[in-house]
Structure formats: C-alpha cells, structure tokens
Write an enzyme that holds these catalytic residues in place. Structure first.
Site, PDB file in Angstrom:
ATOM      1  N   ASN A   6       0.854  -1.188   0.000  1.00 42.69           N
ATOM      2  CA  ASN A   6       0.000   0.000   0.000  1.00 42.69           C
ATOM      3  C   ASN A   6       0.894   1.243   0.000  1.00 42.69           C
ATOM      4  OD1 ASN A   6      -1.800   2.044   0.479  1.00 42.69           O
ATOM      5  ND2 ASN A   6      -2.525   1.279   2.467  1.00 42.69           N
ATOM      6  N   LYS A   8       0.003   4.240  -0.187  1.00 47.70           N
ATOM      7  CA  LYS A   8      -0.693   5.396   0.408  1.00 47.70           C
ATOM      8  C   LYS A   8      -0.497   6.624  -0.502  1.00 47.70           C
ATOM      9  CE  LYS A   8      -0.425   3.130   4.836  1.00 47.70           C
ATOM     10  NZ  LYS A   8      -0.326   3.174   6.273  1.00 47.70           N
ATOM     11  N   HIS A  85      -9.719   0.931   4.824  1.00 44.11           N
ATOM     12  CA  HIS A  85      -8.465   1.195   5.545  1.00 44.11           C
ATOM     13  C   HIS A  85      -8.761   2.138   6.713  1.00 44.11           C
ATOM     14  CE1 HIS A  85      -4.421   2.348   6.565  1.00 44.11           C
ATOM     15  NE2 HIS A  85      -3.995   1.313   5.866  1.00 44.11           N
ATOM     16  N   GLU A  87      -7.196   4.515   7.916  1.00 43.27           N
ATOM     17  CA  GLU A  87      -6.938   5.940   7.661  1.00 43.27           C
ATOM     18  C   GLU A  87      -8.157   6.593   7.024  1.00 43.27           C
ATOM     19  OE1 GLU A  87      -3.297   5.347   5.523  1.00 43.27           O
ATOM     20  OE2 GLU A  87      -2.236   4.880   7.380  1.00 43.27           O
ATOM     21  N   GLU A 157      -5.331  -5.144  10.597  1.00 45.23           N
ATOM     22  CA  GLU A 157      -4.364  -4.068  10.822  1.00 45.23           C
ATOM     23  C   GLU A 157      -4.710  -3.350  12.130  1.00 45.23           C
ATOM     24  OE1 GLU A 157      -2.463  -2.749   6.782  1.00 45.23           O
ATOM     25  OE2 GLU A 157      -4.127  -1.444   7.265  1.00 45.23           O
ATOM     26  N   GLY A 163       2.346   2.284  11.159  1.00 45.43           N
ATOM     27  CA  GLY A 163       3.339   3.360  11.089  1.00 45.43           C
ATOM     28  C   GLY A 163       3.969   3.738  12.415  1.00 45.43           C
ATOM     29  N   SER A 193       3.393  -1.943  10.647  1.00 49.13           N
ATOM     30  CA  SER A 193       4.822  -1.890  10.984  1.00 49.13           C
ATOM     31  C   SER A 193       5.594  -3.174  10.678  1.00 49.13           C
ATOM     32  CB  SER A 193       5.013  -1.501  12.462  1.00 49.13           C
ATOM     33  OG  SER A 193       4.535  -0.198  12.685  1.00 49.13           O
TER      34      SER A 193
HETATM   35  P1  13P Z   1       2.845   0.427   7.875  1.00 48.35           P
HETATM   36  O1  13P Z   1       3.409  -0.858   7.289  1.00 48.35           O
HETATM   37  O2  13P Z   1       3.556   1.653   7.395  1.00 48.35           O
HETATM   38  O3  13P Z   1       2.674   0.351   9.349  1.00 48.35           O
HETATM   39  O4  13P Z   1       1.369   0.560   7.236  1.00 48.35           O
HETATM   40  C1  13P Z   1       0.524  -0.532   7.262  1.00 48.35           C
HETATM   41  C2  13P Z   1      -0.675  -0.185   6.480  1.00 48.35           C
HETATM   42  O5  13P Z   1      -1.453   0.687   6.860  1.00 48.35           O
HETATM   43  C3  13P Z   1      -0.899  -0.922   5.236  1.00 48.35           C
HETATM   44  O6  13P Z   1      -2.176  -0.698   4.733  1.00 48.35           O
END
Ligand code: 13P
Length: 230
Positions: A6, A8, A85, A87, A157, A163, A193
């Site tokens: 991803n 982002k 997601h 976010e 997740e 992150g 992470s």
């Molecule tokens: P990180 O691997 O940066 O923690 O992000 C995970 C994520 O949100 C994948 O969709």
C-alpha cells in the site's frame, strides 16, 4: 503467501517510474500485489505484480465528482482493491455500510476486495478489539453470497501498530486471526509496521496468510530482504 503493498499518498509520477522499475526486479515466488495511488495506477507496468487500488467509490458511475468507480478501475486492469483502511475510516469517516457498498461494486466488476479491519489502542485496552472487528466484518460481509464472501481478503491491521513501529505479540495476532477464521473462511493478512527485521518473528504465526505493507512498500531493497525471509 500474499505480499500486498500500500503506497498510500506517496510517490510522484517521476518517483513512481523509478520505483516500479525497482519493484519489478524483486525476485520472489510469493504473490505480489501493488496498490499505488489512483494516478499511478495509470502508470503501472508489470508482468508479475498484480495491480490494486487503494479505494473505490461506493457509488456506481455517474454524477459523483472526484470519485473513481469500480468499472473505471476494471478498465485499468485493477484486480484487487483495498477497502475500509483505518486511515479512511478515520479521516473520511467511512462507515461499515459504505464499505459494504464498495465491496458490492467491486464484485460487480470482478475485482477482489482487501477488507481492512482492526482496533484502536483504546479499544484493545478496554477489551473491545474482537467486538469492533466482528462488527466491521459482519456489516461488510454477511449479506454477500457465500461465494463472494469467501473471496474477500481480510487484512487485520491493528490501528495502533500502523506506522508506529509497535507490533502486537504473536499471541495477540493469533487470537484475533483465530477469532476471524472461526467465523469466515477467508485469507487473513497482517498489516502494521511489518518489516524485514520483525518478519522472522511474525512468520511464526501460522494464521497469517500474507502481509499488507505500508512504509516497507516504498523501499524495494528492504522489501527484497522481507520476501527472502518469508
Ligand atoms: P505500515 O506498514 O507503514 O505500518 O502501514 C501498514 C498499512 O497501513 C498498510 O495498509
């Protein structure tokens, strides 16, 4: 194993051109799926990596300014799409109902949804993790046909892990994945992470069918190390 990436909101057009060259050099037997941002979806070129989107409209095509519909994704050869997601659940206030509509639109266009679920730190600390995940899955999946439901890839997740460098213990991951797999027949990815260092420990979890990688997706060299260790 599935290794889903991803990106982002990262990588400009030029950065992506260099990135996709490097990514195509990765050697692996695992199934690689890349979710670039919408603009870079159009610049994606690969013989061996599957193309995904990070989001899709909950509406069908038509008068929905700024939205990207599932049939448009299909026309760019998108095979998978991330939905729900955390976010987006947080910033765009996406509801479980809206996520359900996205999944329906994706299936109408032969695109496989990757449904993200997970708890906040507070929900974990107050013992509500399973309850939250159960609700996220129930609303998004339970009205689909059995055949469609089984095709959805679920990504666990934990929000507090995304992150942050904080990783749940293997026992915590196993507990959630077991809870999910008792109810659904689906593949379950882990996201949050994950990197080339902690993969040695994470891969001891028998319930993990693959990974959804954010930060690591942007570092092809480290990613090669990650897939080598899988
Ligand atoms: P990180 O691997 O940066 O923690 O992000 C995970 C994520 O949100 C994948 O969709």
């Amino acid at each position: 194993m599935i290794v889903a990436l991803n990106n982002k909101s990262n990588l400009t057009k030029t950065e992506f051109e260099k990135y996709i060259e490097d990514l195509n050099k990765i050697k692996t037997e695992h199934t690689m799926i890349l979710a670039p941002n919408f603009l870079n979806v159009a610049n994606f070129k690969s013989e061996k990596i599957y193309l995904a989107a990070q989001n899709v409209s909950s509406y069908e095509k038509g008068a929905h300014t700024g939205e990207v519909s599932a049939d448009q994704l299909k026309s760019f050869n998108v095979k998978y799409c991330i939905v729900g997601h955390s976010e987006r659940r947080k910033s765009q206030k996406e509801s479980n109902e809206e996520i359900k509509s996205k999944i329906i639109n994706l299936f109408a266009n032969d695109i496989t949804p990757i449904l993200c679920v997970g708890e906040t730190k507070e929900e974990r600390e107050t013992g509500k993790a399973q309850e939250i995940i159960e609700e996220e899955l129930k609303i998004a999946l339970d009205e689909l046909s059995q055949e469609q439901r089984d095709k959805v890839i679920i990504a666990y997740e934990p929000i507090w892990s995304i992150g942050t460098g904080l990783i749940p213990t293997n026992a915590q991951i196993e507990e959630i994945n077991k809870f999910i797999k008792e109810r659904y027949n689906n593949k379950v990815l882990y996201g949050g992470s994950a990197n080339e260092k902690n993969i040695d420990e994470l891969k001891k979890c028998p319930s993990i069918d693959g990974y959804l990688l954010g930060g690591l997706s942007l570092k092809p060299t480290n990613l090669q190390e990650f897939v080598n260790k899988l």
